[in-house]
Motif scaffolding. Structure first.
Motif, PDB file in Angstrom:
ATOM      1  N   VAL A   1      35.028  64.985  54.660  1.00  0.00           N
ATOM      2  CA  VAL A   1      34.040  63.921  54.449  1.00  0.00           C
ATOM      3  C   VAL A   1      34.630  62.566  54.823  1.00  0.00           C
ATOM      4  N   MET A   2      35.836  62.307  54.355  1.00  0.00           N
ATOM      5  CA  MET A   2      36.467  61.009  54.622  1.00  0.00           C
ATOM      6  C   MET A   2      36.756  60.839  56.115  1.00  0.00           C
ATOM      7  N   LEU A   3      37.178  61.908  56.774  1.00  0.00           N
ATOM      8  CA  LEU A   3      37.435  61.830  58.216  1.00  0.00           C
ATOM      9  C   LEU A   3      36.138  61.553  58.974  1.00  0.00           C
ATOM     10  N   TYR A   4      35.064  62.206  58.550  1.00  0.00           N
ATOM     11  CA  TYR A   4      33.762  62.014  59.200  1.00  0.00           C
ATOM     12  C   TYR A   4      33.298  60.564  59.051  1.00  0.00           C
TER      13      TYR A   4
ATOM     14  N   MET B   1      15.628  59.981  45.956  1.00  0.00           N
ATOM     15  CA  MET B   1      15.474  59.173  47.173  1.00  0.00           C
ATOM     16  C   MET B   1      15.387  60.081  48.403  1.00  0.00           C
ATOM     17  N   ASP B   2      14.728  61.221  48.215  1.00  0.00           N
ATOM     18  CA  ASP B   2      14.702  62.256  49.248  1.00  0.00           C
ATOM     19  C   ASP B   2      14.168  61.757  50.581  1.00  0.00           C
ATOM     20  N   ARG B   3      13.125  60.944  50.564  1.00  0.00           N
ATOM     21  CA  ARG B   3      12.505  60.567  51.830  1.00  0.00           C
ATOM     22  C   ARG B   3      13.273  59.485  52.577  1.00  0.00           C
ATOM     23  N   PHE B   4      14.342  58.962  51.963  1.00  0.00           N
ATOM     24  CA  PHE B   4      15.141  57.928  52.626  1.00  0.00           C
ATOM     25  C   PHE B   4      16.408  58.481  53.267  1.00  0.00           C
ATOM     26  N   PHE B   5      16.757  59.727  52.926  1.00  0.00           N
ATOM     27  CA  PHE B   5      17.981  60.309  53.473  1.00  0.00           C
ATOM     28  C   PHE B   5      17.699  61.688  54.045  1.00  0.00           C
ATOM     29  N   VAL B   6      18.293  61.981  55.190  1.00  0.00           N
ATOM     30  CA  VAL B   6      18.224  63.308  55.784  1.00  0.00           C
ATOM     31  C   VAL B   6      19.654  63.821  55.965  1.00  0.00           C
ATOM     32  N   LEU B   7      19.802  65.124  55.910  1.00  0.00           N
ATOM     33  CA  LEU B   7      21.133  65.722  56.034  1.00  0.00           C
ATOM     34  C   LEU B   7      21.687  65.521  57.427  1.00  0.00           C
ATOM     35  N   GLU B   8      22.824  64.907  57.506  1.00  0.00           N
ATOM     36  CA  GLU B   8      23.490  64.668  58.777  1.00  0.00           C
ATOM     37  C   GLU B   8      24.622  65.656  59.005  1.00  0.00           C
ATOM     38  N   LYS B   9      25.367  65.952  57.934  1.00  0.00           N
ATOM     39  CA  LYS B   9      26.522  66.845  58.060  1.00  0.00           C
ATOM     40  C   LYS B   9      26.850  67.431  56.693  1.00  0.00           C
TER      41      LYS B   9
END
Length: 479
Positions: free
Chosen positions: A393-396, A469-477
């Motif tokens: 996570v930190m590297l990403y 806050m589901d509609r403000f964030f989408v899964l990126e990784k």
């Protein structure tokens, strides 16, 4: 030159012991990722020691702060907070090894003391917890050194020895509530010697020790938050009311758990030798053996009867004493024929082999142990409580940030992994800013069309939790 030569020659056994100990305990110290509670303690440690007015915040979760402060203090000197916290436990474990040496030396000899301290340094159960940024290493250290102080006091009642015992026990309670079992054990032994043995000269030192405990813990005891949250320890141990319902089924399971954990994780020969050694010490009337045995057996019995569930972590602080009678048995066996010497050699090779597996392939060690015991530490390598993915996570985040600009790292109000781990790692990055987020922070959020930021922003969460806050964030990784 001669001075240092004499020092080395005089203390050569201790020097060899410490070299062996630190090689074993510092190798691959951060290979196993941060466990859930490690992340919490490291995050608390940094915040408590760097945010004004928050020194005692760990009391909000009924956790005494002394070792948490040490974690926070050492985080100033290492770039990796996980290494810093685990290094604290390694140092405290070294002090415990010296305590094992000291107590064994009092009871037996330098040779047996060396055997006991080496055993403590290579037994996998102790190696595991002395390499974790948890509180158990501190409690074990208090147990061994309070036993040493108690032996000193009962053999030579004096104000100095009474104060030393009280200070050690007081520091223990400043580390973790389970140290209370050593305090209760000490009190019971005092009462036994005063009433049964008619050692009335111990009355004054007993009072002095109690006063010393109170003085050490004074700032803790006058803190109202401590008293407000102390009862929440009932999450882990029985209350007086629950205790006197006599949960016999649970007690039997805890007792059986003690034998399983000791036999497998202390390793079979050492555990059996330790139990046998206790009886041999009494039979051969080893000086001060009664005090030593009573002290630890009573504390261990209290642990078995007071906890709501048994596991390695609850027991590990109360088992180091076993290496002392075990080393006595080993010294006796060594004096026999060649085959008996071979048994002794194997008794060292087995725990050392397991510890080497733990050091170089901790996941394999835990998985293999899980095949023979339900008490293996699977939560350290599987599920949300394990720390796998934190490093990635930190590297990403670093790879997708702009070095010249601030980076915002959001996470929910959850305690544990990944939130606390990411928080404490972000504190080490000058351009990163960690922020808690929740829909409750934004009144009328249902009317918002979007959330925006002129800086790179990341929301790190466990599973698919998006705190409303589901509609403000989408899964990126995901990791």
């Amino acid at each position: 030159m001669n001075f240092w030569k004499n020092i080395i020659l005089t203390h050569r056994l201790i020097i060899i012991l410490l070299i062996v100990y630190f090689i074993i305990h510092l190798t691959n110290l951060t290979l196993l990722p941060p466990y859930n509670d490690e992340s919490i303690y490291l995050d608390w440690g940094w915040f408590n020691t760097h945010a004004q007015g928050h020194l005692y915040d760990s009391l909000l979760d009924a956790k005494q702060p002394l070792m948490i402060w040490l974690f926070g203090f050492f985080e100033n000197f290492f770039t990796d907070p996980l290494f810093a916290g685990r290094f604290v436990s390694v140092l405290i474990g070294a002090i415990t090894a010296l305590g094992v040496y000291k107590v064994t030396q009092k009871l037996f000899s330098n040779k047996i003391a060396f055997i006991a301290a080496v055993l403590y340094s290579i037994i996998p159960m102790f190696v595991f917890y002395n390499r974790q940024a948890l509180l158990e290493a501190g409690v074990a250290c208090i147990g061994i050194w309070s036993a040493n102080a108690l032996l000193n006091l009962l053999n030579k009642p004096s104000t100095k020895n009474a104060v030393v015992l009280g200070v050690i026990l007081g520091l223990g309670f400043f580390i973790k509530s389970s140290s209370l079992l050593f305090i209760v054990s000490s009190i019971c032994i005092f009462i036994f010697y005063i009433i049964k043995k008619r050692r009335f000269e111990l009355v004054k030192p007993f009072g002095i020790s109690i006063v010393a405990i109170i003085c050490v813990d004074f700032l803790l005891l006058i803190n109202p938050v401590f008293w407000q949250t102390f009862s929440s320890n009932s999450r882990y141990s029985y209350t007086f009311t629950e205790f006197f319902t006599f949960p016999l089924g649970a007690w039997i399971n805890h007792f059986l758990g003690f034998f399983e954990i000791g036999f497998i994780f202390v390793t079979p020969f050492i555990f059996v030798a330790g139990i046998t050694g206790i009886f041999m010490m009494r039979r051969n009337k080893i000086k001060d053996s009664q005090i030593f045995i009573l002290y630890f057996i009573f504390a261990l019995t209290l642990e078995i009867f007071s906890v709501k569930s048994q596991n390695q972590r609850y027991l590990v602080s109360f088992l180091p004493f076993l290496v002392i009678p075990a080393s006595y048995i080993i010294s006796i066996i060594w004096k026999g024929a060649i085959w008996r010497k071979s048994v002794v050699i194997v008794s060292f090779i087995l725990p050392l082999s397991f510890s080497l597996m733990l050091i170089f392939n901790p996941e394999s060690y835990i998985l293999q142990m899980s095949k023979v015991s339900k008490y293996s530490n699977m939560e350290h390598i599987r599920g949300q409580m394990s720390g796998y993915g934190i490093k990635e996570v930190m590297l990403y985040i670093k790879e997708h940030s702009i070095p010249s600009q601030p980076t915002l790292v959001f996470f929910a109000l959850n305690a544990g992994n990944p939130e606390n781990a990411v928080d404490v790692y972000v504190q080490k990055e000058p351009q990163m800013y960690a922020l808690h987020i929740d829909s409750r922070f934004f009144p009328g959020i249902e009317q918002y069309q979007c959330l925006s930021s002129k800086y790179p922003a990341f929301f790190v969460t466990r599973y698919d939790q998006r705190v409303g806050m589901d509609r403000f964030f989408v899964l990126e990784k995901s990791f």
